[in-house]
Structure formats: C-alpha cells, structure tokens
Motif scaffolding. Structure first.
Motif, mmCIF file in Angstrom:
data_model
loop_
_atom_site.group_PDB
_atom_site.id
_atom_site.type_symbol
_atom_site.label_atom_id
_atom_site.label_comp_id
_atom_site.label_asym_id
_atom_site.label_seq_id
_atom_site.Cartn_x
_atom_site.Cartn_y
_atom_site.Cartn_z
ATOM 1 N N GLN A 198 22.010 -34.066 58.513
ATOM 2 C CA GLN A 198 21.177 -33.827 58.544
ATOM 3 C C GLN A 198 20.357 -32.884 57.327
ATOM 4 O O GLN A 198 18.898 -33.441 57.137
ATOM 5 N N ALA A 199 20.425 -32.125 56.231
ATOM 6 C CA ALA A 199 19.740 -32.061 54.978
ATOM 7 C C ALA A 199 19.368 -33.582 54.549
ATOM 8 O O ALA A 199 18.435 -33.130 53.772
ATOM 9 N N PHE A 200 20.041 -34.236 54.421
ATOM 10 C CA PHE A 200 19.422 -35.454 53.599
ATOM 11 C C PHE A 200 18.710 -36.117 54.173
ATOM 12 O O PHE A 200 17.695 -36.684 53.701
ATOM 13 N N GLN A 201 18.607 -36.013 55.484
ATOM 14 C CA GLN A 201 17.168 -36.554 56.364
ATOM 15 C C GLN A 201 16.516 -35.560 56.761
ATOM 16 O O GLN A 201 14.804 -36.317 56.573
ATOM 17 N N ALA A 202 16.270 -34.520 56.054
ATOM 18 C CA ALA A 202 15.071 -33.675 56.283
ATOM 19 C C ALA A 202 14.588 -34.135 54.753
ATOM 20 O O ALA A 202 13.402 -34.211 54.691
ATOM 21 N N ARG A 203 14.750 -34.792 54.411
ATOM 22 C CA ARG A 203 14.516 -35.363 52.272
ATOM 23 C C ARG A 203 14.492 -36.414 52.416
ATOM 24 O O ARG A 203 13.596 -37.469 51.491
ATOM 25 N N GLY A 204 14.606 -37.437 53.737
ATOM 26 C CA GLY A 204 13.684 -38.899 54.004
ATOM 27 C C GLY A 204 15.211 -39.315 53.371
ATOM 28 O O GLY A 204 14.959 -40.678 52.752
ATOM 29 N N LEU A 205 16.424 -39.308 53.355
ATOM 30 C CA LEU A 205 17.719 -39.798 52.954
ATOM 31 C C LEU A 205 18.815 -40.486 53.844
ATOM 32 O O LEU A 205 18.649 -39.880 54.820
#
Length: 509
Positions: free
Chosen positions: A65-72
C-alpha cells in the motif's frame, strides 16, 4: 503461459470488463504476445500518475500500500506454474501487469488507489495480522514452488487455519486490507444484475473471470460493511461486492476512514500494535516512536524517536532514545517558576528558546505521581494540549537510507531433466510459431510428447502453431484436438483446456 492466459482473458474481458480496461491495456504497454518488460511499462505509464517497480514476490500488505500511495505499482517478476494456470495463490506478473495496470490510466480509479494506499499505510496491525501474513506468505510460496512436497503444503495449510481460528480484535489494518480486497482485487462495477469487472484478481484469472458470473456467487452492494467480510487469498471467492461507479469507491473509502480511531483510542491501537507510530499534534508537528505508555498528562515512547512536520523529519533536531511527551504544559508558568504541574505530572527546567512549536529546555527533570521518569541536560519539548491521532505511517527521513536491494528476480530454480527438456520444447514451439512453420516442423515436437502423455499446454501450443500457419484442418491438428479433449476428461475439467480449444476455434472462424 503468458500467451495462453492473456489470449483467454483479454478477448473475454473486452466484453466483461469495465470499458476502461480496453483503453488502459494499451496505455500500460501490455501485449498478448509477449511478457512485458517492467521498466518499459513504467515509461509507458509516465503519462498517468503511476509508475511500476519490480519486487520480490509476496510483500507485506502495508508495504504494498505504501508503494501505491506514492504512485508506484509493485510487480512481481515471477510467473505462475502450470499447476495454477487458471488461478494463482501467489502474486505474479500476469496478475499485477495484466490485472492491476490497465486501470491506472483511469484518473478516478488511480486517485482511489493512491488514497486507499495512503490510508492503509497509516493503519495499525496487531500481532495476529503479522502471524496471518507469515502463514499466507509461506503457503502461497510453497504452492508455487515445484520443489515443495505435499506434506509441506499440508502443514502450511494447517498453520494458516490455526492462525485464522485465533480470536482477536479486528485491526484497522485488516479492515483496510479487506476493503482493498473487495475493490481493487475482486471488485465489480455497475448493478447487481448488470456488472462489469475491474478487480485485478478477476481480470488476471481464467477461472475467476468465468466463475464470478455464476449465480451461486453472491453479488452484494459495496458499502462500509464489506470490511466485516473475511476472504481467503488461496481460493475462489463465494461473494463479491458491486460498486455503482469509480466515484462510489471513494465514498465507501470515506465511510471506512471515518470509523478510524482518533485520540486516546488511536494511542491504544498504537500501544497494542507494538509497532512504530507517528503521533500527530495540533499545529502540524508530530513525534514518531513506539508507544509504551500514555495517560491524559503524557505519552511515553520507546526506541528511536524523531520530531517531524508535514511528513518530513525536522533538520537540526536529534534522534532520541525514547521520548516523553508531556501534554498541556503551560510555557508561561515554566518561564515564571521553572516548574509546571499537570495533574500527576511535574516538569522542571530552564527554557532556552522556543521555535516552531518546539521549546528547548535545559536541566530537565520530569516526575509522574512522584516517581522520576525523565532527566536530561537538554530536551526538545513539543508543546501540545493533546494528541490528535496516531498512525503507523512514518515521516520521510525517519529511517536511514539503505542500499538498493541486491536480490535478483525471478529467483533461479532447479529443474529435473524432464522439466528442462519440456521447457526446451516450449521454446522451440515459440520459434516455429513466430516463423509460421506448419505441420512438418510441428510433427517432431509432437512425437517428443510421447514422453509426456499428460502434458496439455504444449499440445495446445502446437495446435495454436498450426492455426497460426493456416493449417487448422490438417490431420495433425485433428489429432492434437482429440488428444486435448481426452486430456480434458483425464483432468476432470479442472484445467482450462476447453476454453483454450474454444479460443483457437474462434481464431479460425
């Protein structure tokens, strides 16, 4: 493997998936005929708010989720085994590239993905969450590892069942993970009777994309109550949730977020999680560390602690080993008397300077109910009446920079001689199909299959090669078709052979 799954799913999903799927498929640089290159996918997606990053298989949910929060978008470079062609229990490049990536070009969906990623990153886990993740990780890895034994898989399944049977309070991390599962992974959109697919687990699975249409799979309207519904990552889902639109996803996310703990309840979540927490204070300041104890007068943190503002560690303020945060300190009283009391807490010290909500004190001593809890020659005191909330997210700069991972993926695997020979045959089929060679080139490979009487995927590839070469009516094509039909019976329809044959018939019609 990639071609077989993509040929089945892509053609079918052009009718069954949300219209954004077709547009996003090309925008993500995905093709049916070849496995995508992750770095090139990232370049292709540059026009959206997302990029891609390669990861080593199954990673913890909060990290994902942390990746996706940063657009990754994390993508595992592994690909499913033939045993799990229709549905994989572990993340693979088919699921993440062909399942998640096509919708990233849709602005509403991409915004929801970032928001649910950011909120999930903030949610606290509990001890059972971590045990459950470890058990699921082990089971999915064993199911996809050709070297694992049935006994190992059975023990892992028993371990997962044991962890799931434990009674535990539902954590906020679990609630967010369930919302993510019933939307991003297994979501439907439209109405209860006329819906389209957008969940990556449905888009990347031959089996799920078909079975989810069946009436025995219950369809329910998506609302905040979906977080009460558990799921099993290793099996097909007995019910699915339908959102009215991509905008509806954010409405439900807001409902779930409003139920998140704040104040003392958030501090209690942080304490029980035994994880690093960021305590957000009025005015934008925050302190990060492990919550050890708290009351209305103070919060005691353990481990490395850092002060931050707006998500970034403040320069010039040292890391401390533990931190005591007194609440409701009156700075005027401290200036006047050099001592201040808040209920059972007493602080004494000399104010040196005050800047941006931080009061620097010298010769500090703090007692609580008469017992000493802090002595320091210098101390950066945060001035706060109360704690607004606590979250599991940490500010940029809290952890020191680490070297780039040296792990290379996919990880090397050892193969028996028979498996190595079979892989070589697959490579030869690919070459002759690209050259559009016909029956004379296919026949020697078909004879080699005498060693593999139960191998259906290579037979299907050989039949596809004949179809591509314009020889679908050749005697060898009929022989291969009959062998595949017999294998479908042999596997009791558990393998997607029938759908593969139907796909080839569609190519010739």
């Amino acid at each position: 493997m990639w071609r077989f799954v993509l040929l089945q799913t892509h053609a079918r999903l052009l009718q069954r998936a949300h219209p954004a799927y077709a547009a996003g498929f090309a925008a993500a640089g995905i093709e049916v005929d070849r496995i995508p290159h992750i770095a090139r996918m990232s370049e292709q997606l540059a026009a959206t708010s997302f990029r891609t990053v390669c990861v080593d298989g199954f990673i913890p949910p909060r990290a994902f989720q942390a990746f996706q929060a940063r657009g990754l978008l994390p993508i595992a470079a592994d690909i499913r085994s033939a045993e799990h062609l229709a549905y994989t229990p572990a993340p693979d490049i088919i699921h993440e590239a062909a399942g998640h990536a096509p919708f990233l070009a849709n602005a509403d969906y991409a915004r929801f993905l970032r928001r649910i990623g950011a909120l999930s990153e903030r949610a606290f886990e509990n001890a059972q969450d971590r045990r459950l993740y470890d058990a699921i990780h082990l089971l999915s890895e064993l199911k996809e590892d050709p070297a694992s034994t049935p006994a190992q898989v059975q023990r892992a399944e028993a371990q997962l069942a044991s962890v799931k049977a434990e009674s535990s309070e539902l954590s906020e991390a679990t609630r967010m993970a369930r919302l993510y599962w019933w939307t991003v992974e297994y979501g439907l959109i439209g109405t209860l009777t006329d819906f389209r697919l957008y969940g990556a687990g449905l888009l990347s699975s031959i089996g799920e994309a078909h079975f989810c249409q069946r009436p025995n799979v219950q369809k329910r309207w998506l609302d905040a109550s979906c977080v009460e519904q558990d799921y099993d990552i290793t099996r097909s889902q007995p019910q699915l949730f339908v959102a009215r639109s991509f905008g509806d996803l954010e409405r439900v996310l807001d409902e779930v977020a409003r139920g998140a703990s704040r104040g003392a309840a958030a501090l209690e979540q942080a304490r029980r999680s035994e994880d690093v927490a960021t305590l957000e204070l009025p005015g934008g300041l925050a302190i990060t560390g492990g919550v050890h104890d708290f009351s209305r007068e103070h919060v005691a943190l353990r481990g490395p602690c850092r002060i931050s503002r707006d998500g970034r560690v403040l320069d010039g303020l040292p890391e401390t080993d533990g931190y005591l945060l007194p609440l409701g300190i009156e700075l005027d009283a401290l200036r006047r008397d050099g001592r201040v009391r808040v209920a059972g807490l007493e602080l004494s010290g000399t104010l040196v300077r005050q800047q941006d909500g931080v009061a620097w004190l010298r010769d500090v001593e703090v007692t609580h109910a008469g017992a000493p809890v802090l002595r320091a020659s210098s101390y950066p005191l945060l001035l706060a009446e109360h704690v607004v909330t606590a979250s599991a997210a940490v500010p940029d700069g809290f952890y020191p920079a680490t070297p780039f991972a040296g792990t290379r993926v996919p990880k090397p695997r050892s193969y028996a001689d028979a498996e190595r020979h079979l892989l070589a045959l697959h490579e030869q089929v690919t070459e002759l199909m690209q050259a559009r060679l016909g029956a004379e080139a296919v026949r020697p490979l078909h004879r080699a299959l005498d060693l593999y009487p139960h191998e259906w995927l290579l037979r299907w590839n050989l039949l596809e090669a004949l179809v591509v070469a314009g020889q679908s009516r050749h005697a060898l094509a009929r022989t291969l078709g009959e062998e595949l039909e017999q294998l479908e019976l042999r596997y009791a329809h558990r393998e997607p052979i029938a759908t593969g044959l139907a796909q080839l018939r569609a190519l010739t019609s």
